[in-house]
Scaffold this active site. Structure first.
Site, mmCIF file in Angstrom:
data_model
loop_
_atom_site.group_PDB
_atom_site.id
_atom_site.type_symbol
_atom_site.label_atom_id
_atom_site.label_comp_id
_atom_site.label_asym_id
_atom_site.label_seq_id
_atom_site.Cartn_x
_atom_site.Cartn_y
_atom_site.Cartn_z
ATOM 1 N N ASP A 50 0.845 -1.185 0.000
ATOM 2 C CA ASP A 50 0.000 0.000 0.000
ATOM 3 C C ASP A 50 0.887 1.245 0.000
ATOM 4 O OD1 ASP A 50 -2.323 1.489 0.079
ATOM 5 O OD2 ASP A 50 -2.739 1.129 2.200
ATOM 6 N N GLU A 102 2.724 4.701 -4.271
ATOM 7 C CA GLU A 102 2.753 5.546 -5.475
ATOM 8 C C GLU A 102 4.117 6.226 -5.707
ATOM 9 O OE1 GLU A 102 -0.942 4.347 -4.326
ATOM 10 O OE2 GLU A 102 0.263 5.701 -3.104
ATOM 11 N N ASP A 124 -8.774 3.206 -2.338
ATOM 12 C CA ASP A 124 -9.703 3.718 -1.325
ATOM 13 C C ASP A 124 -11.003 4.202 -1.949
ATOM 14 O OD1 ASP A 124 -7.775 3.138 0.533
ATOM 15 O OD2 ASP A 124 -6.988 5.164 0.605
#
Length: 791
Positions: free
Chosen positions: A398, A401, A476
């Site tokens: 997670d 990015e 999300d």
């Protein structure tokens, strides 16, 4: 920079021939270098560099670089050059840089207008015409309409909190960047992949209705152009180019439960007990960030004492535990992971290159591993192995990015320094690669520690080719109906962008779900590749039992159906692994010449045989369903429908509209509480009449890497039956692996009478139920050919 200060656009023009090869043409202009090449009869490459030479650095996306020679004709006149194969042609005009991809009948597929391809300083640009009625699909992970024409989208991985279109109508970026487009026009498919991980912006006919404008912040124009003409041929070739997904462990197809967060060992184990006590199947439980010691990666905190004991106990109950793994390493001088990483110079550097960049994420101040470096990936794998030794079986990447709370851009400064496998690189052109390379570190690290066990890695961020390392979940989302609807098109477009193993958070992550929304979301997700329920901190519980016995009963029914369908689903995963075919398919995958099917983005096919039409509106108890040509049967009632039309399907709370194609063969098995609870020794083979059907029946151990070296068995099943009779043929088993299946139970749907049956000339008993119009026959497994005749 003011408009007058921006570098002038230098279009591709005034080209001269520099060199020809058997399958390539090299050209030069005053400021640019161009190469046209053929990789396969249906795959061309157009590469343009701003300067006198191409970059020699290998692609991070492309997996296959050696292609067999293709018979190619080189065409040259004073005004143009072209490469032509049996399936297509790529033409480039020397004077003004126009180029065109056409098929074998000289029909245009893709191209660029004159003086519309080139560079403005470091920025690369091209503009392609859009024909009337041309649809654009794919683009990886994006919100919005199913057909992306009319939108503007950016390829820049971004930490987005709540990305439903109703919440962020102008949102242009998500977590995954795949600059690949599938064009559909007049029933012909073509594809374009711009292999450039720098930030790209695509205007797909929003500013100018008939123009598709593309820019990249830096780098080359490196286009892979796919002739098609079928959707499946384009996607298969794209997945061949960028790599196909490995087979996951079979348990990864089962139901999975997550929450941010189960904060204590007692709470976590109580969740497990509830699943088993309530007889709701479940294979995997997830630990979010609160299981760690102060958010230190690869640790367990005081609220999870004796983690090895806990994991062993859960394993005996059939649960696999997946832990979240974020890239940010806590800035704590006593933390061993940090100390070992610093000793190896493993972290991304500040723009001046002298110090590690320190940002802020969940641990507070943190450093970011430079995953684009092989030595760093190996170190990460060694650190990760501690979790494997404890009994963790999967890794949930997670915030990769990478997310950074310290800056309004939500990521690292663009001039931070990476020391990659291919040399130094600023963060801006490396950004979209970061999550993919973290996933690579996780998968490679798992294989280094357990070389014969299939890794399970789930990632939020990625670039083209990430499917080689991990599956993708869509981040999300929110507990709103608009996002349930958006999820369908998002999964479909991801699936045709080389990422067949994908899915989203059932029930929605942000805000509170409702009983109806949870049920409708779970019903839809039963037929998607990834099947995980996940919710946010501070929201109400949304486990299957959270809303009382009625909702629990419906959820249990669909989770049980998921487990019954695992033989069919696993076969689709094998097809995805071998050929790049989506598991969850848009209707146009099989019906691209049907304009209504092409436009339909709110229903989907599971493989070839099942059509799913989820309920996407609050309070709806019926919906319009489009059935493509042929005959379709209501999965629940057996009602027969002619295709090529819309019907109204009733859908009370407990039902999702589900249809089987005439000729469908769907293998199903008994319900299990988890994969491997008991041998799958009986296959219930459901068959629908009215058309020929075929199925590749595949078996392996579902856990090891043995399938990569031939440790599997398979056979083809072909069926064609109708009211007067028919045949079902089992080919001989291929492969030496003994299968689990001992008994075949053929369930002939929509049978109007009891059939008499023979297997290899010997009579076998049949049973007919008049209330359901189902005829059943049962026989033992044999590795030899088996031919069943129905009369």
């Amino acid at each position: 920079m003011s408009k007058s200060d921006q570098p002038a656009f230098q279009p591709l023009e005034k080209l001269t021939l520099a060199k020809t090869g058997s399958q390539s043409i090299l050209l030069k202009s005053r400021s640019q270098t161009v190469e046209l090449s053929v990789l396969a009869p249906d795959l061309f490459r157009l590469r343009i560099a701003h300067g006198k030479r191409f970059s020699t650095k290998p692609s991070w996306a492309v997996s296959k670089t050696n292609w067999p020679a293709t018979f190619t004709k080189l065409r040259q006149t004073t005004s143009q050059v072209a490469l032509e194969t049996a399936l297509g042609k790529l033409t480039l005009h020397l004077k003004d840089g126009r180029w065109e991809l056409s098929d074998a009948q000289a029909r245009p597929l893709l191209g660029a207008r004159r003086n519309a391809t080139g560079f403005a300083g470091a920025q690369a640009r091209l503009t392609c015409p859009l024909a009337e009625g041309q649809g654009i699909f794919g683009l990886g992970e994006t919100t919005g309409t199913f057909n992306k024409r009319g939108l503007i989208r950016e390829f820049w991985n971004l930490d987005v909190l709540g990305h439903a279109p109703a919440i962020h109508p102008s949102l242009r970026s998500l977590y995954v960047s795949i600059p690949f487009a599938l064009s559909l026009h007049q029933s012909r498919a073509a594809g374009l992949f711009w292999d450039n991980p720098a930030r790209q912006t695509w205007d797909l006919g929003q500013t100018h209705l008939d123009q598709w404008s593309m820019t990249a912040a830096s780098g080359e124009i490196d286009l892979y152009l796919f002739v098609g003409p079928s959707v499946s041929e384009v996607v298969s070739r794209f997945s061949e180019l960028t790599g196909r997904m490995p087979l996951p462990p079979r348990w990864a197809l089962g139901y999975q439960q997550c929450r941010y967060s189960y904060e204590t060992r007692a709470q976590f184990e109580e969740i497990a007990r509830n699943f088993r006590r309530r007889k709701i199947p479940c294979d995997a439980l997830y630990l979010d960030i609160h299981h760690m010691d102060g958010y230190r990666v690869f640790t367990f905190g005081k609220t999870f004492p004796k983690p090895s004991q806990m994991l062993a106990r859960l394993s005996r109950q059939g649960f696999k535990v997946v832990t979240i793994v974020d890239p940010g390493v806590k800035e704590d001088p006593k933390f061993g992971v940090l100390k070992r990483g610093r000793a190896l110079h493993a972290f991304v550097k500040e723009p001046n290159g002298s110090k590690d960049y320190i940002g802020k994420v969940w641990p507070g101040k943190a450093r970011f591993p430079d995953f684009l470096n092989a030595r760093v990936r190996q170190w990460w794998g060694r650190e990760q192995s501690k979790l494997l030794k404890l009994g963790v079986v999967g890794f949930w990447n997670d915030m990769n990015e990478p997310a950074n709370f310290a800056l309004p851009t939500k990521t690292l400064p663009p001039d931070c320094r990476h020391h990659t496998d291919n040399g130094p690189l600023r963060h801006a052109p490396a950004h979209n690669l970061y999550g993919m390379q973290m996933a690579r570190a996780s998968r490679d690290g798992a294989l280094a520690h357990q070389p014969d066990t299939r890794p399970f890695v789930i990632t939020r961020a990625g670039y083209a080719g990430v499917q080689r390392h991990a599956m993708v979940w869509t981040g999300d989302n929110s507990s709103v109906w608009e996002h349930l609807a958006d999820a369908v098109q998002m999964f479909l477009n991801l699936s045709i962008s080389g990422l067949p193993f994908c899915g989203g958070d059932i029930g929605g992550f942000l805000d509170n779900t409702t009983p109806e929304l949870l049920v409708r979301w779970l019903q839809m997700a039963t037929f998607t590749p990834f099947y995980r329920n996940h919710s946010n901190i501070g929201t109400i519980a949304q486990e299957p039992w959270a809303f009382g016995s009625k909702v629990e009963s419906i959820c249990r029914r669909y989770i049980e159906l998921r487990y019954q369908l695992l033989p069919y689903l696993y076969g689709l995963f094998v097809e995805a692994h071998r050929f790049g075919a989506p598991i969850m398919r848009p209707l146009f995958w099989h019906y691209q010449d049907d304009a209504t099917a092409v436009a339909t983005g709110d229903q989907f096919l599971l493989g070839r045989n099942l059509l799913v039409a989820p309920i996407l509106r609050q309070g709806a108890t019926a919906r319009s369903v489009y059935l493509p040509r042929g005959v379709w049967f209501n999965f629940w009632t057996g009602e027969r429908h002619e295709g090529g039309q819309h019907i109204v399907a009733t859908a009370p709370m407990e039902l999702i509209p589900l249809f089987a194609r005439a000729g469908a063969i769907v293998p199903m098995s008994a319900v299990q509480q988890f994969v491997g609870e008991k041998p799958v020794d009986t296959i219930n083979l459901h068959l629908w009449p009215g058309a020929a059907g075929a199925l590749n029946c595949y078996e392996d151990d579902g856990a090891s890497m043995g399938y990569t070296t031939g440790d599997f068995s398979q056979r083809k099943i072909e069926a064609n039956f109708h009211p007067r009779g028919g045949t079902i043929k089992f080919s001989p088993v291929i492969g030496n692996r003994p299968g689990e299946v001992k008994t075949w139970r053929l369930i002939l749907r929509d049978s109007s009478r009891k059939f008499r049956a023979q297997i290899n000339g010997r009579p076998i008993a049949t049973h007919f139920d008049r209330t359901t119009n189902i005829c059943v026959l049962e026989f033992g497994e044999s590795p030899s050919a088996m031919n069943i005749r129905l009369q």
